[in-house]
Design an enzyme around this catalytic site. Structure first.
Site: not given
Ligand SMILES: [Zn+2]
Length: 305
Positions: A2-3, A64, A126, A145, A295
């Site tokens: 997510p940005e 963020k 999770h 994660r 990236r």
């Protein structure tokens, strides 16, 4: 990952769904998600007691990071007003111009999600934190994660002082934004990714901004012409605003979804991101990929100079 636009979508959902409710119970099971409370088993209980009883009075976001503005209920007074007992000369540093607002900060990082459920809904795999609200719903923090985290702070503005201004706001002042950009020597994309420069731009939108501006992402920022830098500013605002209107980008991995589990529609508007070998939507040239700041970066050789 997510940005800014995805996190802003989460903030807008939170504003609509949870402001005005109180967190009546908390169940924390993921120690990584509450690691600011220590690395031992007591961290879970410390988080639970810190957050239980908080009343949600508003929301905020910087880059963020998203947060819930919270207080301890009617007797604690409105946020931003400290009781006289808490005032001390040490707290009145010049850096502290904003009013103090206690906040429950949520940093989604790679794969964190905030989800809105009724208690009878099955727990997703999770799920690391469940916050029970007095409006019959639960807020759940899900994070495969486990890079994301949740913590309460008395002053999010100060705690996030190392983060640059939010990109959408900073880019509205195109003159200042483009001058600051041209003062940097890194590749343009790397500067846009630098959260200390502006906050909220990640790998997807940095590629899309460079494409929209017609700028090669590898081009060093100090070698941008004034019109190129000005276009980066204009399109930073346009690309991010457009993505917010489409409720963010959900990729094939579905690592980002909104509070109700719905994906965003901004990916359909991507011109270059993750389109290696596909024809440029403007000129038909094959989209190429290179590495910038570690990236993957996508661009059109012909449209971006
Ligand atoms: Zn092209």
């Amino acid at each position: 990952m997510p940005e800014g636009p995805e996190v802003e979508t989460v903030r807008r959902d939170l504003e609509k769904l949870v402001v005005g409710s109180t967190i009546t119970a908390v169940r924390a099971t993921g120690r990584r998600s509450v690691r600011r409370y220590g690395d031992g088993p007591s961290a879970l209980a410390a988080f639970e007691s810190d957050v239980t009883g908080l009343r949600i009075v508003g929301t905020g976001r910087l880059g963020k990071y998203v947060w819930l503005q919270v207080d301890r209920g009617p007797e604690s007074g409105p946020p931003g007003q400290e009781s006289p007992a808490q005032e001390s000369p040490a707290q009145e540093s010049p850096a502290q111009e904003s009013p103090v607002i206690s906040a429950l900060v949520i940093h989604l990082r790679m794969s964190g999600q905030v989800r809105w459920h009724v208690p009878s809904d099955e727990l997703a795999l999770h799920t690391h934190i469940v916050m029970v609200l007095d409006n019959g719903h639960e807020l759940r923090f899900v994070d495969p994660r486990t890079f994301g985290e949740v913590w309460r702070t008395d002053d999010p503005i100060r705690e996030l002082a190392h983060i640059g201004p939010d990109a959408v706001i900073a880019a509205t002042d195109a003159r200042t934004f483009s001058a600051a950009l041209r003062a940097r020597r890194s590749p343009t994309k790397a500067v846009l990714l630098d959260q200390g420069f502006v906050a909220g731009i990640g790998n997807i939108y940095s590629d899309e901004i460079c494409f929209a501006a017609g700028v090669r992402p590898t081009k060093r920022a100090n070698e941008l012409t004034k019109p190129q830098a000005a276009r980066i500013a204009t399109h930073t605002q346009a690309v991010l605003t457009n993505a917010i209107e489409r409720r963010g980008s959900s990729l094939k991995d579905r690592q980002y979804v909104d509070l109700l589990g719905e994906g965003g529609l901004a990916s359909a508007a991507h011109h270059v991101y993750d389109r290696l070998g596909q024809p440029c939507l403007i000129c038909g040239t094959s989209i190429e990929r290179t590495k910038i700041a570690g990236r993957s970066s996508y661009f059109c050789r012909k449209c971006q100079r």
